[in-house]
Scaffold this motif. Structure first.
Motif, mmCIF file in Angstrom:
data_model
loop_
_atom_site.group_PDB
_atom_site.id
_atom_site.type_symbol
_atom_site.label_atom_id
_atom_site.label_comp_id
_atom_site.label_asym_id
_atom_site.label_seq_id
_atom_site.Cartn_x
_atom_site.Cartn_y
_atom_site.Cartn_z
ATOM 1 N N PRO A 13 0.814 -1.202 0.000
ATOM 2 C CA PRO A 13 0.000 0.000 0.000
ATOM 3 C C PRO A 13 0.847 1.251 0.000
ATOM 4 N N ARG A 68 -1.890 7.306 -3.970
ATOM 5 C CA ARG A 68 -1.477 6.338 -4.972
ATOM 6 C C ARG A 68 -1.062 7.088 -6.219
ATOM 7 N N SER A 79 -4.007 1.204 -11.509
ATOM 8 C CA SER A 79 -3.446 0.521 -10.350
ATOM 9 C C SER A 79 -2.760 -0.766 -10.797
ATOM 10 N N SER A 113 -1.002 -4.534 -9.768
ATOM 11 C CA SER A 113 -0.798 -5.681 -8.873
ATOM 12 C C SER A 113 0.330 -6.527 -9.446
ATOM 13 N N ASP A 172 0.797 -1.100 -6.341
ATOM 14 C CA ASP A 172 -0.311 -0.911 -5.411
ATOM 15 C C ASP A 172 -0.484 -2.123 -4.516
ATOM 16 N N GLU A 173 -0.077 -3.286 -5.004
ATOM 17 C CA GLU A 173 -0.014 -4.486 -4.170
ATOM 18 C C GLU A 173 0.952 -5.465 -4.817
ATOM 19 N N ILE A 207 1.590 -9.568 -4.759
ATOM 20 C CA ILE A 207 1.006 -10.850 -4.367
ATOM 21 C C ILE A 207 2.037 -11.948 -4.583
ATOM 22 N N ARG A 244 1.275 -9.526 -0.013
ATOM 23 C CA ARG A 244 0.092 -10.316 0.298
ATOM 24 C C ARG A 244 0.340 -11.740 -0.171
#
Length: 259
Positions: free
Chosen positions: A2, A8, A13, A15, A42-43, A45, A65
């Motif tokens: 984040p 942002r 966005s 990922s 933004d993230e 994974i 994440r």
């Protein structure tokens, strides 16, 4: 990862999805490089494909994440990550990918400037091979994959160590991928689902570092070629290369053979 204070960056966005199986040291380096991007993700994974080392602790410590995919194989792990991604653009790399600091900025700008862009990919350089060998191997692999696979699928193939796909494009082709088939190349399989309808662009400036593991021994090299032939056979059983080129040339979809 984040953004601080709820802010942002401009643009779509992002990922970043990284499938991982027992690759803690490489993952730590990759995550450190992602943390230094001029345009942060933004993230991030990390898909746990059954890790027994400290990969998960490394991921969590870096603020990533973690998504679990117990079915072994990169096709299943990568697809699980794409399904879980919340970003407008899904960026894919491997644990041993070494992205330069402007990697995500280039991706964000490309998708932000072209609303019709479905996927973007670029080349890599094998950073763990001797210099003369690295240059030749990198050029040969990038050109061979780009043009060889491109001819096979009648489009631009994406490369798993360095590509991005708009989430809407992933959702459109997700049902067609062979996520539960072991022994295939997930990036080539995805490329077959994208071509020929998708707008996929190759950007020679979108470079990353990649590990030359396939050159570590003859067995690894042969195994990757076996996966390539299996992926081609699987997808050509649905639509041959000739049918794909006909569709691309005429805009008309020929009758397909279903398996």
């Amino acid at each position: 990862m984040p953004q601080a204070h709820g802010t942002r960056p401009a643009g779509p966005s992002l990922s970043v999805v990284i499938p991982v199986l027992d690759d803690a040291a490489a993952l730590a380096e990759c995550l450190a490089l992602l943390a230094r991007q001029t345009r942060p993700a933004d993230e991030v994974i990390v898909v746990d494909n059954g890790c027994s080392d400290s990969s998960l602790q490394v991921a969590l410590a870096a603020g990533a994440r973690v998504v679990a995919e117990p079915r072994r194989g990169i096709p299943a792990a990568a697809a699980a990550g794409y399904d879980a991604a919340a970003g407008e653009v899904i960026v894919r790399c491997d644990a041993d990918t070494r992205p330069p600091e402007d990697w995500l900025a280039r991706i964000s700008a490309a998708f932000g400037e072209d609303p019709g862009l479905d996927a973007l990919t670029g080349p890599g350089r094998f950073y763990d091979l001797p210099r003369p060998v690295a240059w030749l191997a990198s050029a040969a692999y990038s050109s061979g994959y780009r043009f060889g696979a491109g001819a096979a699928l009648a489009g631009v193939p994406v490369w798993g160590s360095n590509f991005a796909i708009r989430r809407t494009a992933w959702q459109r082709c997700a049902a067609g991928i062979h996520r539960h088939r072991a022994g295939i190349h997930d990036d080539l399989d995805l490329s077959f689902q994208l071509a020929p309808w998708a707008n996929v662009r190759f950007d020679r400036q979108l470079r990353v570092g990649a590990a030359g593991r396939m050159f570590s021994d003859a067995g690894a090299f042969a195994r990757r070629f076996g996966w390539a032939f299996a992926t081609l056979k699987l997808n050509w059983a649905v639509q041959s290369a000739g049918q794909r080129w006909l569709e691309r040339a005429t805009g008309r979809r020929p009758a397909l053979r279903r398996t």
